[in-house]
Scaffold this motif. Structure first.
Motif, mmCIF file in Angstrom:
data_model
loop_
_atom_site.group_PDB
_atom_site.id
_atom_site.type_symbol
_atom_site.label_atom_id
_atom_site.label_comp_id
_atom_site.label_asym_id
_atom_site.label_seq_id
_atom_site.Cartn_x
_atom_site.Cartn_y
_atom_site.Cartn_z
ATOM 1 N N ILE A 112 -7.221 -0.309 4.932
ATOM 2 C CA ILE A 112 -8.370 -0.552 4.058
ATOM 3 C C ILE A 112 -7.947 -1.068 2.684
ATOM 4 O O ILE A 112 -8.757 -1.625 1.950
ATOM 5 N N ASN A 113 -6.652 -0.924 2.365
ATOM 6 C CA ASN A 113 -6.126 -1.497 1.117
ATOM 7 C C ASN A 113 -5.566 -2.898 1.317
ATOM 8 O O ASN A 113 -4.914 -3.441 0.433
ATOM 9 N N GLY A 114 -5.773 -3.469 2.496
ATOM 10 C CA GLY A 114 -5.379 -4.853 2.733
ATOM 11 C C GLY A 114 -4.047 -5.040 3.416
ATOM 12 O O GLY A 114 -3.524 -6.153 3.462
ATOM 13 N N GLY A 115 -3.459 -3.959 3.952
ATOM 14 C CA GLY A 115 -2.198 -4.077 4.676
ATOM 15 C C GLY A 115 -1.031 -4.485 3.794
ATOM 16 O O GLY A 115 -0.146 -5.224 4.222
ATOM 17 N N LYS A 116 -0.999 -3.976 2.573
ATOM 18 C CA LYS A 116 0.050 -4.348 1.610
ATOM 19 C C LYS A 116 1.144 -3.291 1.500
ATOM 20 O O LYS A 116 2.046 -3.418 0.679
ATOM 21 N N ARG A 117 1.086 -2.233 2.327
ATOM 22 C CA ARG A 117 2.036 -1.112 2.295
ATOM 23 C C ARG A 117 1.982 -0.377 0.958
ATOM 24 O O ARG A 117 2.973 0.156 0.487
ATOM 25 N N ILE A 118 0.817 -0.387 0.338
ATOM 26 C CA ILE A 118 0.597 0.340 -0.901
ATOM 27 C C ILE A 118 -0.604 1.253 -0.672
ATOM 28 O O ILE A 118 -1.740 0.795 -0.571
ATOM 29 N N LEU A 119 -0.336 2.571 -0.569
ATOM 30 C CA LEU A 119 -1.421 3.508 -0.312
ATOM 31 C C LEU A 119 -2.206 3.809 -1.585
ATOM 32 O O LEU A 119 -3.425 3.961 -1.550
ATOM 33 N N PHE A 120 -1.507 3.898 -2.703
ATOM 34 C CA PHE A 120 -2.149 4.182 -3.984
ATOM 35 C C PHE A 120 -1.552 3.264 -5.046
ATOM 36 O O PHE A 120 -0.339 3.159 -5.176
ATOM 37 N N ASP A 121 -2.414 2.616 -5.801
ATOM 38 C CA ASP A 121 -1.968 1.715 -6.868
ATOM 39 C C ASP A 121 -1.723 2.544 -8.121
ATOM 40 O O ASP A 121 -2.652 2.945 -8.812
ATOM 41 N N ASN A 122 -0.445 2.833 -8.381
ATOM 42 C CA ASN A 122 -0.115 3.634 -9.558
ATOM 43 C C ASN A 122 1.235 3.188 -10.118
ATOM 44 O O ASN A 122 1.848 2.243 -9.610
#
Length: 205
Positions: A112-122
């Motif tokens: 759901i985050n676009g398949g960027k291997r980033i679960l949380f943007d921090n």
């Protein structure tokens, strides 16, 4: 609480799922109370929208052999069944295979985050800030464990985690005594990881 909301997600599109095994190789044999580890088998779960397969999420199943509740003979059979029926997988909160649940939750979050291997943007995921971790000392002979602990402390670790429960108990007590004596002036935290080496009856003592 769960990262997943498959009910809401399925209103938008149908999910597809697959998995594949992967083997992690230890850089050096690592001792635990359950034996020496030289490799670790894991499974990677892949989720995608059947109408947009080039965007997909990944999650990792990583049960610990001899320790995890889902280290079972039917593990891969269960994982296969879940992937084949992923759109019926709703009640993740009470699901009895926690490592499969974790893999699906993280793959879903990735998707759901676009398949960027980033679960949380921090700050951590952007590489702007680190996370304080412990220096892990694998089980070994007493002097080798002391040597590795000293190296970790001298490298700047303020928390040392020792794998215990596999060598002589008095030697393990002596390791703790020596570390506390040698580094009395350091802000040092010592953690012990027995990996189930002690029974419920004798663990507290």
């Amino acid at each position: 609480s769960s990262l997943c909301d498959f009910t809401g997600l399925r209103k938008s599109f149908m999910i597809k799922a697959s998995y594949f095994p992967y083997q992690l190789e230890f850089k050096k044999p690592s001792g635990t109370s359950r034996g020496i580890l030289t490799y670790k088998k894991i499974w990677i779960v892949k989720l995608w929208n059947e109408e947009n397969p080039e965007v997909f999420g990944l999650g990792e199943c990583n049960p610990l052999v001899g320790l995890s509740i889902d280290d079972r003979d039917d593990f891969e059979e269960e994982l296969k069944k879940i992937c084949e029926n992923i759109n019926d997988f709703i009640d993740v909160e009470s699901y009895e295979f926690p490592s499969i649940r974790f893999a699906i939750e993280t793959a879903h979050k990735d998707l759901i985050n676009g398949g960027k291997r980033i679960l949380f943007d921090n700050e951590f995921s952007r590489g702007e800030k680190g996370i304080v971790i412990n220096g892990l000392v694998w089980m070994n002979e007493k002097e080798e464990m002391l040597k590795e602990a000293r190296m970790k402390i001298n490298d700047g670790f303020s928390t040392i985690k020792l794998k215990i429960g596999g060598i002589d108990f008095n030697d393990e007590l002596d390791i703790l005594l020596q570390l506390r004596t040698e580094f009395a002036g350091h802000p040092l935290e010592i953690r012990l990881d027995a990996n189930g080496a002690f029974s419920a009856e004798n663990a507290l003592g």
